[in-house]
Motif scaffolding. Structure first.
Motif, short mmCIF file in Angstrom:
data_model
loop_
_atom_site.label_atom_id
_atom_site.label_comp_id
_atom_site.label_asym_id
_atom_site.label_seq_id
_atom_site.Cartn_x
_atom_site.Cartn_y
_atom_site.Cartn_z
N MET A 1 0.85 -1.17 0.00
CA MET A 1 0.00 0.00 0.00
C MET A 1 0.89 1.23 0.00
SD MET A 1 -2.94 1.24 2.71
CE MET A 1 -2.12 0.58 4.11
N ARG A 2 0.57 2.13 -0.83
CA ARG A 2 1.24 3.41 -0.89
C ARG A 2 0.52 4.36 0.03
NH1 ARG A 2 4.17 5.57 -6.03
NH2 ARG A 2 3.88 7.71 -5.51
N GLY A 3 0.68 5.60 -0.04
CA GLY A 3 -0.10 6.58 0.68
C GLY A 3 -0.72 6.06 1.96
N GLY A 4 -2.00 5.76 1.90
CA GLY A 4 -2.70 5.23 3.05
C GLY A 4 -2.83 6.22 4.19
N GLN A 5 -2.57 7.48 3.91
CA GLN A 5 -2.62 8.50 4.95
C GLN A 5 -4.05 8.76 5.41
OE1 GLN A 5 0.17 9.86 6.25
NE2 GLN A 5 1.35 8.57 4.90
N ASN A 6 -4.99 8.56 4.52
CA ASN A 6 -6.37 8.90 4.81
C ASN A 6 -7.23 7.68 4.53
OD1 ASN A 6 -8.97 9.91 4.90
ND2 ASN A 6 -8.43 11.82 3.88
N LYS A 7 -7.51 6.90 5.56
CA LYS A 7 -8.25 5.65 5.39
C LYS A 7 -9.63 5.88 4.79
CE LYS A 7 -9.67 1.51 7.78
NZ LYS A 7 -9.74 0.76 9.00
N ILE A 8 -10.30 6.96 5.20
CA ILE A 8 -11.64 7.24 4.68
C ILE A 8 -11.58 7.53 3.19
CG2 ILE A 8 -13.59 8.84 4.79
CD1 ILE A 8 -12.98 9.06 7.84
N LEU A 9 -10.63 8.35 2.75
CA LEU A 9 -10.48 8.64 1.33
C LEU A 9 -10.22 7.35 0.57
CD1 LEU A 9 -10.20 10.45 -1.15
CD2 LEU A 9 -7.79 10.73 -0.54
N ARG A 10 -9.34 6.51 1.07
CA ARG A 10 -9.00 5.25 0.40
C ARG A 10 -10.25 4.39 0.24
NH1 ARG A 10 -4.43 2.54 -0.71
NH2 ARG A 10 -4.57 0.28 -0.84
N GLU A 11 -11.04 4.27 1.31
CA GLU A 11 -12.26 3.45 1.24
C GLU A 11 -13.26 4.04 0.26
OE1 GLU A 11 -13.58 3.05 5.28
OE2 GLU A 11 -11.87 1.78 5.80
N LYS A 12 -13.40 5.36 0.23
CA LYS A 12 -14.31 6.00 -0.70
C LYS A 12 -13.84 5.83 -2.14
CE LYS A 12 -16.38 9.38 2.37
NZ LYS A 12 -16.62 10.80 2.63
N LEU A 13 -12.55 5.93 -2.36
CA LEU A 13 -12.00 5.70 -3.69
C LEU A 13 -12.28 4.27 -4.15
CD1 LEU A 13 -8.48 7.39 -3.71
CD2 LEU A 13 -10.24 7.66 -5.46
N ILE A 14 -12.04 3.31 -3.27
CA ILE A 14 -12.28 1.90 -3.62
C ILE A 14 -13.76 1.69 -3.95
CG2 ILE A 14 -12.32 -0.44 -2.69
CD1 ILE A 14 -9.69 0.28 -1.21
N THR A 15 -14.66 2.24 -3.13
CA THR A 15 -16.09 2.09 -3.39
C THR A 15 -16.46 2.70 -4.74
OG1 THR A 15 -16.61 2.10 -1.03
CG2 THR A 15 -18.39 2.69 -2.54
N ALA A 16 -15.98 3.91 -5.01
CA ALA A 16 -16.28 4.57 -6.28
C ALA A 16 -15.72 3.78 -7.46
CB ALA A 16 -15.71 5.99 -6.28
N LEU A 17 -14.54 3.21 -7.29
CA LEU A 17 -13.94 2.43 -8.38
C LEU A 17 -14.67 1.11 -8.60
CD1 LEU A 17 -10.23 3.27 -7.60
CD2 LEU A 17 -11.48 3.88 -9.69
N TYR A 18 -15.16 0.47 -7.53
CA TYR A 18 -15.98 -0.73 -7.70
C TYR A 18 -17.26 -0.40 -8.46
CZ TYR A 18 -13.44 -4.13 -4.82
OH TYR A 18 -12.51 -5.01 -4.33
N GLU A 19 -17.89 0.71 -8.12
CA GLU A 19 -19.11 1.13 -8.81
C GLU A 19 -18.83 1.39 -10.29
OE1 GLU A 19 -20.52 4.45 -6.51
OE2 GLU A 19 -21.18 3.15 -4.87
N LEU A 20 -17.71 2.04 -10.58
CA LEU A 20 -17.33 2.30 -11.97
C LEU A 20 -17.07 1.00 -12.70
CD1 LEU A 20 -16.69 4.25 -14.25
CD2 LEU A 20 -14.36 4.45 -13.33
N THR A 21 -16.41 0.05 -12.04
CA THR A 21 -16.15 -1.26 -12.64
C THR A 21 -17.46 -1.93 -13.03
OG1 THR A 21 -14.09 -1.53 -11.41
CG2 THR A 21 -15.11 -3.53 -12.23
N ASP A 22 -18.46 -1.86 -12.16
CA ASP A 22 -19.78 -2.43 -12.47
C ASP A 22 -20.43 -1.69 -13.64
OD1 ASP A 22 -19.58 -4.33 -10.48
OD2 ASP A 22 -20.77 -3.19 -9.03
N GLU A 23 -20.32 -0.37 -13.65
CA GLU A 23 -20.92 0.43 -14.72
C GLU A 23 -20.37 0.09 -16.09
OE1 GLU A 23 -21.02 4.75 -14.59
OE2 GLU A 23 -21.50 4.62 -12.45
N VAL A 24 -19.04 -0.05 -16.16
CA VAL A 24 -18.42 -0.28 -17.47
C VAL A 24 -18.32 -1.77 -17.81
CG1 VAL A 24 -17.16 1.90 -17.41
CG2 VAL A 24 -16.02 -0.19 -16.64
N GLY A 25 -18.67 -2.61 -16.85
CA GLY A 25 -18.69 -4.05 -17.12
C GLY A 25 -17.31 -4.68 -17.22
#
Length: 64
Positions: A1-25
């Motif tokens: 893991m790089r950064g990891g300074q802001n756990k909340i940001l990391r979790e929100k990024l992961i959630t948003a990226l999972y949603e995008l992955t679902d959107e684009v298939g």
């Protein structure tokens, strides 16, 4: 893991990226990430490093 300074940001990024992955298939491109989610490419890079590491974090295969 790089950064990891802001756990909340990391979790929100992961959630948003999972949603995008679902959107684009499948594995989203870096350009799709920039266009479709509200977090900057810089935020993603600070937390994960290169785009391929982001895809691996999501369980997707990076392009070859």
């Amino acid at each position: 893991m790089r950064g990891g300074q802001n756990k909340i940001l990391r979790e929100k990024l992961i959630t948003a990226l999972y949603e995008l992955t679902d959107e684009v298939g499948g594995s989203p491109t870096r350009e799709q990430m920039i266009e479709c989610i509200r977090y900057s490419e810089r935020a993603s890079r600070c937390e994960f490093g290169r785009w391929n590491k982001v895809l691996l974090e999501l369980g997707n295969e990076p392009p070859r």
